[in-house]
Design an enzyme around this catalytic site. Sequence first.
Site, PDB file in Angstrom:
ATOM      1  N   GLU A 246     -13.726 -34.893  15.359  1.00 15.08           N
ATOM      2  CA  GLU A 246     -14.281 -34.956  16.711  1.00 15.08           C
ATOM      3  C   GLU A 246     -15.804 -35.059  16.640  1.00 15.08           C
ATOM      4  OE1 GLU A 246     -12.986 -32.068  19.559  1.00 15.08           O
ATOM      5  OE2 GLU A 246     -14.378 -32.820  21.062  1.00 15.08           O
ATOM      6  N   LYS A 378       2.187 -18.101  16.230  1.00 16.84           N
ATOM      7  CA  LYS A 378       2.040 -19.520  16.591  1.00 16.84           C
ATOM      8  C   LYS A 378       2.562 -19.860  17.979  1.00 16.84           C
ATOM      9  CE  LYS A 378       2.338 -20.539  11.697  1.00 16.84           C
ATOM     10  NZ  LYS A 378       3.032 -21.122  10.584  1.00 16.84           N
ATOM     11  N   ASP A 454      -3.710 -21.493   8.078  1.00 21.32           N
ATOM     12  CA  ASP A 454      -2.579 -22.176   8.696  1.00 21.32           C
ATOM     13  C   ASP A 454      -3.043 -22.717  10.056  1.00 21.32           C
ATOM     14  OD1 ASP A 454      -0.259 -22.920   9.986  1.00 21.32           O
ATOM     15  OD2 ASP A 454       0.928 -21.277   9.167  1.00 21.32           O
ATOM     16  N   HIS A 552     -21.898 -37.874  24.870  1.00 19.96           N
ATOM     17  CA  HIS A 552     -20.710 -38.564  24.406  1.00 19.96           C
ATOM     18  C   HIS A 552     -20.924 -40.065  24.374  1.00 19.96           C
ATOM     19  CE1 HIS A 552     -17.274 -36.134  23.425  1.00 19.96           C
ATOM     20  NE2 HIS A 552     -17.854 -35.193  24.138  1.00 19.96           N
TER      21      HIS A 552
END
Length: 572
Positions: A246, A378, A454, A552
């Site tokens: 990103e 999760k 993870d 951006h």
Amino acid sequence: MDVRRRMAPPPAVGAPHRKAAGAPRALQAGDALPLPIRHTNLIFSALFAVSLAYLMRRWRAKIRSSIPFHVVSLTEILATFVLVASLIYLLSFFGIAFVQSIVSSTDEDDDFLVASSSSSSSAKAPAPAPAPPAQCGLLGSADAVSEKMPEEDEEIVAGVVAGKIPSYVLETKLGDCRRAAGLRREALRRITGRQIEGLPLDGFDYASILGQCCELPVGYVQLPVGIAGPLLLDGQRFYVPMATTEGCLVASTNRGCKAIAESGGASSVVLRDAMTRAPVARFPTARQAAQLKAFLEDPANFDTLSVVFNRSSRFGRLQTVQCAMAGRNIYMRFSCSTGDAMGMNMISKGVQNVLDYLQDDFPDMDVISISGNFCSDKKSAAVNWIEGRGKSVVCEAVIKEEIVRKVLKTNVQSLVELNVIKNLAGSAVAGALGGFNAHASNIVSAIFIATGQDPAQNVESSQCITMLEAINDGRDLHISVTMPSIEVGTVGGGTQLASQSACLDLLGVKGANRESPGTNARILATVVAGGVLAGELSLLSALAAGQLVKSHMKYNRSSRDMSKAASLSLTP
Ligand code: ADP
């Protein structure tokens, strides 16, 4: 034929063949002239027709006037040349691979033939694409496999393709992880007809992932790692590795780090350090389930339970057991410290010991699952937000008025107001669960990927409330992030892989801390929170200053130098 290059159009999504990023684009027939393809085609068609008509006329004239065919004029030579050239162009454009191979055989960059042959026949093994020497190890290796494959390997690949050899046995069968990955990849190429060239094969230690990180490997994905920092946190300077694609994320976090460092640094506190696992068991009646709940939560039984639990590891130490019920089902949320490991394996072993022990005293207990989702791993869950999971960390800093103005290009009042309206009220309106922040998960995910955590645990690890207050008579800014569930480790899982381990080393938290087990993982959790603090500060400032869209447009959608992007931001 003079073949000139021009800019390639963007590749179609799901295109069957793509070169690796950064590799030169393959030449195509349409590149013959620097014109739109439609015009180039028209020109070559016209040249073809004119030269053919001219030569036919000359041929007829020669027959009529009995001139021998081998007596040719300069114009006839020229017309023949134009005819052949335009014929080659037209045939190559319409995809006749044989002709294209003649056109491109001298061009080492050209893999057009591989593309066309693979798309036209998925069953056929693709022709090897020539690769520049520097890339041979990485990108050309799969082609090398198909080109020079020994007979034994050829048999194995054929066996995998035919379904006679299970792909997952290759590592055990061959005893060579790299070779197993190469042959599996070749089988995959034959089965799918896809080149997967951009997915490198060589340059990775496949033995290091065997049995613990990834099964059935055929390559590895490359991700850039950027560095934000120094992050001045608890008196130490950290250079924070962030793996991301990103644009602006690292630059923005870096700007936040700068503002923090120039204001004297941030400080953190670890409120709690405990991984959780909650098995679910069912009893014939809710009353019996409640008896187990009472037993597990009785402080008088804790010592016995912890002796049983702690047997499985030197580092896993039981802290609490908290139970919830749903009818006759009981959910037992065990919490334990796990040293420098993130701890899921460790706690699961301890929990299994306790379940085995309980079975004697509660014979009617039917263990449904070692995980009953009250853990909660999760998944977005209030239990983690309220009780914590992994490391619960608060990180804070005071940003001086002058730094807010000079580095962050905004003012304290705007930031405080924005935080209330966006991160607190806005998230409440959205019904957020632990999402009272601007983009904590951006920083959490990037650091997680770089350091071998993870990435799926980003779900709860990114729970964060960002608080901003004006202090010192409204002149300076107090900013804090409270993150109750940062799940990180510096041993086990992906942390031991070469790249991830190097990133942990950069932070000074690689592996187990021998003097004080658990310290490395706790420091890593504070770095994650510190990074989030920097990211929040920078993004909120950009929003307050109205820079977001501008930045951006300027950096995220162009290939320009990012070195000046430190003052910019990213998608919240
Ligand atoms: P996890 O529980 O996070 O899945 P693993 O069980 O894969 O992690 O890795 C932890 C392993 O590392 C255990 O076998 C443990 O005994 C060992 N270990 C060595 N030093 C430490 C330490 N300082 N903290 C935690 N575990 C350690």
